[in-house]
Write an enzyme that holds these catalytic residues in place. Structure first.
Site, PDB file in Angstrom:
ATOM      1  N   TYR A 183      -4.351   4.139   6.363  1.00 38.40           N
ATOM      2  CA  TYR A 183      -4.812   3.116   7.312  1.00 38.40           C
ATOM      3  C   TYR A 183      -6.151   3.532   7.922  1.00 38.40           C
ATOM      4  O   TYR A 183      -7.042   2.701   8.110  1.00 38.40           O
ATOM      5  CB  TYR A 183      -3.781   2.880   8.417  1.00 38.40           C
ATOM      6  CG  TYR A 183      -2.573   2.109   7.959  1.00 38.40           C
ATOM      7  CD1 TYR A 183      -2.513   0.726   8.086  1.00 38.40           C
ATOM      8  CD2 TYR A 183      -1.493   2.757   7.380  1.00 38.40           C
ATOM      9  CE1 TYR A 183      -1.411   0.011   7.652  1.00 38.40           C
ATOM     10  CE2 TYR A 183      -0.388   2.060   6.946  1.00 38.40           C
ATOM     11  CZ  TYR A 183      -0.352   0.679   7.078  1.00 38.40           C
ATOM     12  OH  TYR A 183       0.733  -0.013   6.634  1.00 38.40           O
TER      13      TYR A 183
ATOM     14  N   LYS B 147       0.852  -1.182   0.000  1.00 38.74           N
ATOM     15  CA  LYS B 147       0.000   0.000   0.000  1.00 38.74           C
ATOM     16  C   LYS B 147       0.890   1.234   0.000  1.00 38.74           C
ATOM     17  O   LYS B 147       2.016   1.124   0.484  1.00 38.74           O
ATOM     18  CB  LYS B 147      -0.938   0.040   1.193  1.00 38.74           C
ATOM     19  CG  LYS B 147      -0.348  -0.246   2.567  1.00 38.74           C
ATOM     20  CD  LYS B 147       0.850   0.516   3.051  1.00 38.74           C
ATOM     21  CE  LYS B 147       0.666   2.018   3.240  1.00 38.74           C
ATOM     22  NZ  LYS B 147       1.974   2.654   3.699  1.00 38.74           N
TER      23      LYS B 147
HETATM   24  P1  NAD Z   1      12.421   1.772   2.075  1.00 36.65           P
HETATM   25  O1  NAD Z   1      12.882   3.140   1.692  1.00 36.65           O
HETATM   26  O2  NAD Z   1      12.929   1.178   3.337  1.00 36.65           O
HETATM   27  O3  NAD Z   1      12.750   0.745   0.889  1.00 36.65           O
HETATM   28  C1  NAD Z   1      12.507   1.061  -0.462  1.00 36.65           C
HETATM   29  C2  NAD Z   1      13.262   0.113  -1.366  1.00 36.65           C
HETATM   30  O4  NAD Z   1      13.081   0.545  -2.707  1.00 36.65           O
HETATM   31  C3  NAD Z   1      14.772   0.093  -1.114  1.00 36.65           C
HETATM   32  O5  NAD Z   1      15.233  -1.216  -1.252  1.00 36.65           O
HETATM   33  C4  NAD Z   1      15.320   0.963  -2.231  1.00 36.65           C
HETATM   34  O6  NAD Z   1      16.641   0.615  -2.601  1.00 36.65           O
HETATM   35  C5  NAD Z   1      14.351   0.650  -3.350  1.00 36.65           C
HETATM   36  N1  NAD Z   1      14.277   1.671  -4.398  1.00 36.65           N
HETATM   37  C6  NAD Z   1      14.247   1.419  -5.704  1.00 36.65           C
HETATM   38  N2  NAD Z   1      14.169   2.537  -6.415  1.00 36.65           N
HETATM   39  C7  NAD Z   1      14.158   3.554  -5.527  1.00 36.65           C
HETATM   40  C8  NAD Z   1      14.098   4.956  -5.668  1.00 36.65           C
HETATM   41  N3  NAD Z   1      14.014   5.562  -6.870  1.00 36.65           N
HETATM   42  N4  NAD Z   1      14.101   5.693  -4.544  1.00 36.65           N
HETATM   43  C9  NAD Z   1      14.149   5.104  -3.309  1.00 36.65           C
HETATM   44  N5  NAD Z   1      14.204   3.763  -3.139  1.00 36.65           N
HETATM   45  C10 NAD Z   1      14.224   2.999  -4.238  1.00 36.65           C
HETATM   46  O7  NAD Z   1      10.838   1.814   2.045  1.00 36.65           O
HETATM   47  P2  NAD Z   1       9.834   0.831   2.808  1.00 36.65           P
HETATM   48  O8  NAD Z   1       9.477   1.440   4.110  1.00 36.65           O
HETATM   49  O9  NAD Z   1      10.318  -0.553   2.763  1.00 36.65           O
HETATM   50  O10 NAD Z   1       8.523   1.010   1.867  1.00 36.65           O
HETATM   51  C11 NAD Z   1       8.366   0.311   0.647  1.00 36.65           C
HETATM   52  C12 NAD Z   1       6.873   0.169   0.329  1.00 36.65           C
HETATM   53  O11 NAD Z   1       6.260  -0.543   1.402  1.00 36.65           O
HETATM   54  C13 NAD Z   1       6.098   1.482   0.212  1.00 36.65           C
HETATM   55  O12 NAD Z   1       5.103   1.349  -0.765  1.00 36.65           O
HETATM   56  C14 NAD Z   1       5.450   1.656   1.582  1.00 36.65           C
HETATM   57  O13 NAD Z   1       4.258   2.410   1.549  1.00 36.65           O
HETATM   58  C15 NAD Z   1       5.195   0.222   1.953  1.00 36.65           C
HETATM   59  N6  NAD Z   1       5.182   0.006   3.423  1.00 36.65           N
HETATM   60  C16 NAD Z   1       4.149  -0.690   3.951  1.00 36.65           C
HETATM   61  C17 NAD Z   1       4.106  -0.945   5.308  1.00 36.65           C
HETATM   62  C18 NAD Z   1       3.003  -1.773   5.889  1.00 36.65           C
HETATM   63  O14 NAD Z   1       2.847  -1.804   7.110  1.00 36.65           O
HETATM   64  N7  NAD Z   1       2.238  -2.460   5.065  1.00 36.65           N
HETATM   65  C19 NAD Z   1       5.122  -0.462   6.136  1.00 36.65           C
HETATM   66  C20 NAD Z   1       6.186   0.226   5.564  1.00 36.65           C
HETATM   67  C21 NAD Z   1       6.202   0.453   4.189  1.00 36.65           C
END
Ligand code: NAD
Length: 367
Positions: free
Chosen positions: A199, A114
């Site tokens: 959420y 999401k």
């Molecule tokens: P994060 O920044 O920790 O990780 C993002 C990943 O994407 C990294 O591995 C990064 O290298 C990669 N990436 C690829 N292209 C990129 C770019 N152009 N810029 C930045 N990063 C790039 O993020 P996250 O917290 O893991 O979030 C990822 C997804 O998961 C999002 O859609 C977020 O909304 C979702 N999320 C959901 C929950 C949940 O509880 N369901 C919690 C956190 C995040």
């Protein structure tokens, strides 16, 4: 490496659905990889990342090989992998569409984090691509799979609270890094609204089972704060549901972490505080007999999600939170931004019926 220790690996050999995890950021390494290790129906078979060293380290931890690590450019090589039936997209929001469309063209099912995308139009394109590719698309709304959220929904929909009149929900946290992708409009699609405010929106829709008819909102984007050059700091939004039911929601990147939900009926209330955390969800149901805190297991929400989607891949039925469910939240969020911009109430297309955008109930839902 932050893999949770002491997790027993499930018996291998069962026909678990093989996933490729796309993006090895915080959520993948801290939550999804550990959750998949205990999943009954899902298993990780490949990793897709631009950080190959990190990919190899996690591959070793998962008993995979270097050949199971793919770069984003080599994503299409997964087509040949019969053991990879689904991908789980865990990238910044604006990248979800591209990887979903590429996966659909390869005939791989898609579980996508999401918010599904950055607006309703982009999100609908993802639904269309998956339909055209004959694959399932599920939006990863973990809070629609927990026993606590199902118990809250049951209390609301069974009539135990009397006629439900009002709801309120706050979801916010402090975000300090002005360089984070979450602060970039092109990558995130907005500020706290699509990240955490979603959420509140999604859970209010879930517990009521109906769809909002109008929205009204205001937002705040402080001048001179480099974190909020592109996205808002806070949004206050009001959702009007059929029968005069109103939900008031607040979301912010400028507050101490807060995650609450209240449902207020004529004869009872539901309180969840916290309502959206990974662990320790707390539910109190009050009715004329008193206050009750149902004893429910603190399950791994990501494990529940993996299992649900894997079962739907096996039986081919629509997941409970399909792409359409993610599109609907985007429609409402688009309207929330429009209302903040115009200062007007924005009317939404009426949606009759219940659970209009949802698929097959999860087996463990208890209803
Ligand atoms: P994060 O920044 O920790 O990780 C993002 C990943 O994407 C990294 O591995 C990064 O290298 C990669 N990436 C690829 N292209 C990129 C770019 N152009 N810029 C930045 N990063 C790039 O993020 P996250 O917290 O893991 O979030 C990822 C997804 O998961 C999002 O859609 C977020 O909304 C979702 N999320 C959901 C929950 C949940 O509880 N369901 C919690 C956190 C995040």
């Amino acid at each position: 490496m932050p893999l949770k220790p002491d997790l027993p690996l499930p018996e291998s050999g069962a026909r678990r659905v093989g996933f490729a995890i796309v993006g090895l950021g915080q959520l993948s390494v801290e939550e999804l990889i550990p959750a998949a290790r205990t999943s009954e129906h899902a298993t990780i078979k490949a990793l897709v990342t631009d950080d190959e060293e990190k990919g190899r380290a996690y591959a070793r931890a998962l008993d995979l090989t270097e050949d199971d690590v793919y770069t984003y450019e080599r994503f299409e090589d997964l087509k040949e992998r019969e053991d990879v039936e689904a991908v789980y997209i865990v990238l910044p929001n604006s990248l979800h569409r591209d990887f979903t469309e590429r996966a659909a063209r390869m005939g791989k099912h898609v579980l996508c984090e999401k918010p599904l995308s950055v607006n309703a139009q982009e999100a609908q394109a993802m639904v269309d691509a998956c339909r055209a590719g004959g694959v399932l698309l599920m939006t990863a709304y973990r809070c629609q799979y927990t026993p606590q959220h199902w118990a809250a929904r049951e209390a609301v929909q069974s009539g135990r609270l009397g006629k439900v009149k009002l709801l309120d929900s706050v979801h916010g946290q402090s975000e300090d890094d002005p360089e984070a992708w979450r602060m970039r409009l092109d990558l995130a699609g907005g500020g706290p609204l699509p990240d955490v405010g979603i959420y509140s929106l999604n859970t209010v829709r879930f517990v009521l089972g109906t769809e909002p008819e109008w929205v009204f909102s205001t937002l705040h984007q402080p001048e001179g704060d480099e974190r909020f050059r592109e996205v808002e700091e806070s949004v206050s939004f009001m959702l009007g549901f059929p029968g005069g039911v109103v939900a008031n929601c607040l979301t912010s990147y400028g507050i101490h972490k807060t995650a609450t939900l209240r449902v207020l009926g004529e004869e009872g209330t539901v309180l969840m505080d916290p309502a959206f955390t990974y662990q320790g969800l707390s539910l109190t149901i009050s009715d004329p007999q008193g206050d009750f805190q149902p004893k429910l297991p603190d399950e791994d929400q990501f494990g529940l999600e993996f299992d649900h989607f894997a079962q739907r891949v096996r039986d081919g039925r629509a997941p409970w939170t399909p792409g359409e469910e993610g599109v609907q939240d985007h429609r409402v969020m688009d309207a929330i931004y429009e209302s903040a911009r115009t200062g007007q109430v924005v009317r939404l297309t009426p949606v009759p019926g219940r659970d209009a955008f949802r698929g097959e109930k999860p087996e463990a839902a208890g209803q």
